[in-house]
Design a protein around this motif. Structure first.
Motif, short mmCIF file in Angstrom:
data_model
loop_
_atom_site.label_atom_id
_atom_site.label_comp_id
_atom_site.label_asym_id
_atom_site.label_seq_id
_atom_site.Cartn_x
_atom_site.Cartn_y
_atom_site.Cartn_z
N PRO A 162 82.99 62.97 40.33
CA PRO A 162 83.56 64.32 40.44
C PRO A 162 82.52 65.40 40.16
O PRO A 162 81.47 65.13 39.56
CB PRO A 162 84.66 64.31 39.37
CG PRO A 162 84.24 63.27 38.40
CD PRO A 162 83.50 62.24 39.17
N GLN A 163 82.82 66.61 40.59
CA GLN A 163 81.88 67.73 40.47
C GLN A 163 81.40 67.95 39.03
O GLN A 163 80.20 68.08 38.79
CB GLN A 163 82.56 69.01 40.97
CG GLN A 163 81.66 70.25 40.95
CD GLN A 163 80.64 70.25 42.05
OE1 GLN A 163 80.97 70.02 43.20
NE2 GLN A 163 79.39 70.50 41.72
N ARG A 164 82.32 67.98 38.09
CA ARG A 164 81.95 68.26 36.70
C ARG A 164 81.00 67.20 36.14
O ARG A 164 80.05 67.51 35.42
CB ARG A 164 83.20 68.37 35.82
CG ARG A 164 84.05 69.62 36.09
CD ARG A 164 83.52 70.82 35.33
NE ARG A 164 84.26 72.03 35.65
CZ ARG A 164 85.30 72.49 34.97
NH1 ARG A 164 85.76 71.79 33.95
NH2 ARG A 164 85.87 73.62 35.32
N LEU A 165 81.26 65.94 36.48
CA LEU A 165 80.40 64.86 35.99
C LEU A 165 79.02 64.92 36.65
O LEU A 165 78.00 64.68 36.00
CB LEU A 165 81.04 63.50 36.27
CG LEU A 165 80.32 62.28 35.67
CD1 LEU A 165 80.21 62.41 34.15
CD2 LEU A 165 81.05 61.00 36.04
N ALA A 194 69.54 63.35 25.00
CA ALA A 194 70.19 64.40 25.79
C ALA A 194 71.70 64.20 25.82
O ALA A 194 72.48 65.16 25.71
CB ALA A 194 69.63 64.40 27.21
N GLU A 195 72.13 62.95 25.96
CA GLU A 195 73.57 62.66 25.96
C GLU A 195 74.21 63.03 24.63
O GLU A 195 75.32 63.56 24.58
CB GLU A 195 73.82 61.19 26.29
CG GLU A 195 73.59 60.83 27.75
CD GLU A 195 74.10 59.44 28.06
OE1 GLU A 195 75.34 59.29 28.14
OE2 GLU A 195 73.28 58.53 28.23
N LYS A 196 73.52 62.74 23.54
CA LYS A 196 74.05 63.10 22.22
C LYS A 196 74.20 64.62 22.09
O LYS A 196 75.13 65.10 21.45
CB LYS A 196 73.12 62.58 21.12
CG LYS A 196 73.15 61.07 20.94
CD LYS A 196 72.19 60.63 19.85
CE LYS A 196 72.19 59.11 19.69
NZ LYS A 196 71.22 58.67 18.66
N MET A 197 73.27 65.34 22.70
CA MET A 197 73.27 66.80 22.60
C MET A 197 74.45 67.43 23.34
O MET A 197 75.01 68.44 22.90
CB MET A 197 71.95 67.37 23.13
CG MET A 197 70.74 67.01 22.28
SD MET A 197 69.17 67.40 23.11
CE MET A 197 69.20 69.19 23.09
N ILE A 198 74.83 66.85 24.50
CA ILE A 198 75.86 67.52 25.32
C ILE A 198 77.01 66.59 25.74
O ILE A 198 77.80 66.94 26.62
CB ILE A 198 75.24 68.18 26.57
CG1 ILE A 198 74.62 67.13 27.50
CG2 ILE A 198 74.23 69.24 26.20
CD1 ILE A 198 74.18 67.72 28.84
N LYS A 199 77.10 65.42 25.10
CA LYS A 199 78.13 64.46 25.52
C LYS A 199 79.55 65.03 25.46
O LYS A 199 80.40 64.71 26.29
CB LYS A 199 78.04 63.20 24.67
CG LYS A 199 78.88 62.06 25.23
CD LYS A 199 78.57 60.75 24.51
CE LYS A 199 79.32 59.60 25.16
NZ LYS A 199 78.98 58.30 24.53
N ASN A 203 83.15 67.76 30.64
CA ASN A 203 84.12 68.42 31.51
C ASN A 203 84.04 69.95 31.43
O ASN A 203 85.01 70.67 31.68
CB ASN A 203 85.54 67.97 31.16
CG ASN A 203 86.52 68.21 32.30
OD1 ASN A 203 86.16 68.11 33.47
ND2 ASN A 203 87.74 68.55 31.97
N VAL A 204 82.85 70.44 31.07
CA VAL A 204 82.62 71.88 30.91
C VAL A 204 82.00 72.44 32.18
O VAL A 204 81.16 71.78 32.80
CB VAL A 204 81.68 72.11 29.69
CG1 VAL A 204 81.21 73.55 29.64
CG2 VAL A 204 82.40 71.74 28.41
N PRO A 205 82.38 73.65 32.60
CA PRO A 205 81.77 74.27 33.78
C PRO A 205 80.24 74.35 33.66
O PRO A 205 79.70 74.49 32.55
CB PRO A 205 82.40 75.66 33.82
CG PRO A 205 83.70 75.50 33.11
CD PRO A 205 83.44 74.49 32.03
N LEU A 206 79.58 74.29 34.79
CA LEU A 206 78.11 74.26 34.81
C LEU A 206 77.49 75.46 34.12
O LEU A 206 76.48 75.34 33.43
CB LEU A 206 77.61 74.17 36.26
CG LEU A 206 76.10 74.08 36.46
CD1 LEU A 206 75.50 72.90 35.70
CD2 LEU A 206 75.76 73.97 37.95
#
Length: 255
Positions: A162-165, A194-199, A203-206
């Motif tokens: 999906p777009q968000r992912l 990086a994943e820990k920082m924004i995991k 589902n947040v808008p770009l």
């Protein structure tokens, strides 16, 4: 498309990886004695394996047609970051790689667009409106997670991103960089970090994700301009970001 008519299933195959893996796997080193070695490769065998692999993918994914994407000799990312992929200059390429690329272009619906990598070609084709076709990217490249499209990493199963992912993975690459491609991202930040920082922001808008990423760069002493440079190198092109007639790329920027 007329009502009730099935869409044509089209595979978008990563020709760079296909050719490289087959060319590398078929190089054979031979010791003739007295310290004398040679390296050889059977080009005909490699071509047979290209044919077989494409046929296997078509059968496994029940495709009606396919396109094989290849990288052009010129790359727009070099204009964004001159050091992009400089780390590959000293690496020896498999001896029949160019022959296989030529073979793919002539015999297997090869597509190569000016200034683009194969990833970009697949990204554009996968995201452009096409009501008569169901397009599936076939590639093991992790960058393809950035594309909001159907992707097969194993040539057997298909994942719809999906777009968000897709936007989330784009920001992951902007933070983590890619040592294989020779861009750093945010120094000392790998994919896991990086994943820990924004995991929690999958589902947040770009726009909101981008603000978080820019903030992470600034926290380590880097500017928004430097973050944007890394993002533009990391970004895989989508529909409406490339002019096929002129070969010009619309560089990524937050809208």
């Amino acid at each position: 498309m007329r009502k009730g008519k099935m869409k044509k299933k089209v595979l978008l195959i990563d020709g760079d990886i296909l050719a490289y893996k087959i060319a590398t796997a078929n190089e054979i080193d031979t010791h003739w004695g007295n310290g004398f070695w040679t390296l050889h490769c059977d080009e005909i065998q490699c071509k047979h394996e290209v044919d077989a692999k494409i046929d296997d993918l078509g059968q496994s994914l029940q495709a009606d047609d396919y396109i094989v994407a290849l990288t052009d000799k010129n790359n727009f990312r070099k204009d964004v970051l001159p050091s992009y992929k400089d780390n590959r200059k000293q690496r020896r390429k498999p001896m029949v790689l160019n022959a296989l690329r030529d073979y793919i272009m002539k015999k297997h619906n090869g597509v190569m667009w000016k200034n683009l990598e194969a990833d970009d070609v697949m990204g554009i084709l996968a995201t452009e409106p096409c009501p008569t076709e169901d397009r599936i990217i076939v590639s093991i490249d992790k960058d393809m997670r950035q594309i909001p499209a159907k992707v097969s990493r194993d040539g057997e199963t298909v994942e719809e991103i999906p777009q968000r992912l897709a936007d989330y993975w784009f920001m992951i690459q902007t933070l983590a960089g890619d040592s294989t491609d020779g861009y750093t991202g945010l120094p000392n930040v790998g994919v896991k970090t990086a994943e820990k920082m924004i995991k929690q922001y999958t589902n947040v808008p770009l726009l909101d994700l981008w603000k978080i990423v820019v903030g992470a760069y600034k926290a380590k002493g880097y500017s928004k301009k430097e973050a944007l440079q890394q993002a533009r190198v990391a970004h895989i092109l989508r529909h409406n970001e490339y002019n096929r007639k002129t070969g010009k790329v619309k560089l990524w920027q937050i809208k």
